[in-house]
Design a protein around this motif. Structure first.
Motif, mmCIF file in Angstrom:
data_model
loop_
_atom_site.group_PDB
_atom_site.id
_atom_site.type_symbol
_atom_site.label_atom_id
_atom_site.label_comp_id
_atom_site.label_asym_id
_atom_site.label_seq_id
_atom_site.Cartn_x
_atom_site.Cartn_y
_atom_site.Cartn_z
ATOM 1 N N LYS A 47 -8.693 26.740 35.186
ATOM 2 C CA LYS A 47 -8.812 25.697 34.176
ATOM 3 C C LYS A 47 -8.602 24.329 34.815
ATOM 4 N N GLN A 48 -9.086 23.302 34.133
ATOM 5 C CA GLN A 48 -8.938 21.948 34.670
ATOM 6 C C GLN A 48 -7.459 21.591 34.784
ATOM 7 N N SER B 169 -13.612 31.832 37.778
ATOM 8 C CA SER B 169 -13.930 31.677 36.362
ATOM 9 C C SER B 169 -12.665 31.468 35.529
ATOM 10 N N LYS B 170 -11.501 31.830 36.079
ATOM 11 C CA LYS B 170 -10.241 31.694 35.350
ATOM 12 C C LYS B 170 -9.557 30.354 35.608
ATOM 13 N N ASP C 194 -1.097 30.223 34.649
ATOM 14 C CA ASP C 194 -2.063 30.864 33.760
ATOM 15 C C ASP C 194 -2.494 32.248 34.244
ATOM 16 N N GLU D 274 -4.039 19.584 34.766
ATOM 17 C CA GLU D 274 -3.621 18.498 33.877
ATOM 18 C C GLU D 274 -3.393 17.218 34.675
#
Length: 419
Positions: free
Chosen positions: A175-176, A172-173, A136, A178
């Motif tokens: 993400k959870q 802050s970037k 990401d 998977e």
């Protein structure tokens, strides 16, 4: 690109000044996150070429570049008003011997200062290789820890899987990650905890606590979780992972003992051994605690003195809070910033007496060290830092109204009486 940096703008002032931002810096090509905490408003003290300066943190930012090329940190301009002639027409001694021309506005000398622009070279990420899992655009240096608090659950019992990311980067970037859950697992939305006050080097953390339940007894496995980023230290794409996590769901009463019998016996043996080890460690820890307590100095101020690198001295005759505040109370009706200055000195004297320090040795840079070593509640801790900040603002603004002086004096008296 995508690697965050920490940028701090500070104002150095050798004289009492009323300062304000005229032009804020621009950061074209960067995403901006404010990191300035309340404690950053507390002035520190530095000496440069023999001149003492009060240092104020004006801006503290995390900047993350989203494009490559030559970028620039924008300039900050501040207007400063320094009072050189008081209401009675008396000139500041700094003007003695000044022959070149200068102009004053109602006794104030106006001066603007501007920071220097700083070039930043941002390189694009390599495109010839990619990580083995979804990427990401996260850049930094990270570690991942995955924990399941309980490995044996009753049907329908609430549990939680916790994924914690630590290291350096733009949290802050993140993400959870998977998770490949077994079909029988019912998953609820995660609770996210993120460090809002990252340290100066950009390190921090972000954790995801994912609640879940399982109704069907049996043995389950949560496969390895993958987390991809670009490693800014070794300049390569990187994927980190954990070992698979196993847990069992057992019906109350042992109706499903056959499912986990072997593992259950092994876990019981491990539990007994672990309990014995924990008990031994606990006994040793208690013994060491009592032994160290005898060796420690009897008074908390001596501990603070040691941590602050201060030699013990014999205490002077203790002064009451009213005695300490008397010079400030006497200056209550004086114009200018004499009252605010006296009140700040009184607060410093209070802490010098509390720590049994030589007069004039305590300064605001010691405040955080002292408060962290004392059993002072967080609310009082914040109130002390806020008081110093308010006093500095009163001093550098040239003074406050008499009604506000009385309010500030009462506020200070109440705070010191409660310490």
């Amino acid at each position: 690109m995508g690697e965050p940096i920490i940028v701090t703008y500070k104002l150095y002032s050798a004289m009492a000044s009323e300062s304000s931002i005229v032009r804020r810096p621009s950061f074209d090509g960067f995403e901006v996150k404010d990191l300035k905490a309340g404690s950053d408003g507390l002035a520190s003290r530095e000496t440069i070429d023999g001149v003492g300066f009060d240092v104020h943190t004006v801006l503290k930012l995390q900047l993350t570049p989203y494009k490559d090329g030559r970028l620039s940190l924008g300039t900050l301009t501040m207007r400063n008003r320094v009072r050189l002639v008081n209401a009675n027409g008396k000139k500041d001694p700094i003007l003695n011997g000044v022959n070149e021309g200068y102009s004053l506005d109602n006794g104030y000398f106006n001066l603007s200062v501007t920071s220097v622009p700083i070039p930043i070279i941002v390189t694009a990420l390599p495109g010839n290789t990619t990580p083995s899992t979804k990427f990401d655009g996260l850049v930094g240096d990270f570690k991942m820890d995955v924990q399941l608090a309980e490995k044996v659950l009753a049907p329908g019992k609430a549990a939680a899987l916790t994924i914690t990311i630590t290291g350096k980067g733009d949290f802050s970037k993140i993400k959870q990650p998977e998770v490949q859950w077994p079909d029988e697992v019912d998953v609820l939305p995660a609770k996210v905890d993120e460090d809002k006050t990252q340290s100066a080097d950009g390190s921090g953390y972000k954790s995801f606590e994912i609640p879940f339940t399982v109704n069907d007894p049996g043995k389950y496995t949560i496969p390895s979780i993958k987390f991809a980023f670009f490693d800014a230290v070794n300049y390569k794409y990187k994927t980190i992972t954990n070992i698979p996590i196993e847990f069992s769901v057992v019906q109350e009463g042992g109706t499903n003992a056959s499912v986990t019998a072997t593992n259950g016996n092994e876990e019981n043996k491990n539990f007994i051994v672990l309990s014995i080890l924990v008990l031994v460690v606990l006994i040793i820890a208690i013994w060491l605690t009592f032994r160290n307590r005898k060796k420690k100095q009897p008074h908390s101020t001596q501990k603070a003195q040691k941590n602050l690198g201060i030699q013990k001295i014999e205490p002077l005759a203790a002064m009451t809070v009213e005695d300490i505040l008397k010079p400030a109370a006497d200056a209550l009706h004086h114009s200018g910033n004499s009252f605010s200055t006296q009140l700040k000195q009184a607060v410093i004297r209070f802490f010098e007496q509390r720590l049994v320090l030589p007069p004039g040795s305590f300064n605001q840079t010691m405040i955080s060290s002292y408060l962290s070593e004392s059993n002072i509640p967080v609310q009082k801790h914040d109130a002390i830092l806020s008081l110093f900040n308010e006093l500095d603002m009163a001093i550098y603004s040239g003074g406050i109204a008499e009604a506000d002086r009385q309010t500030l004096l009462n506020k200070t008296r109440s705070l010191l009486m409660r310490l």
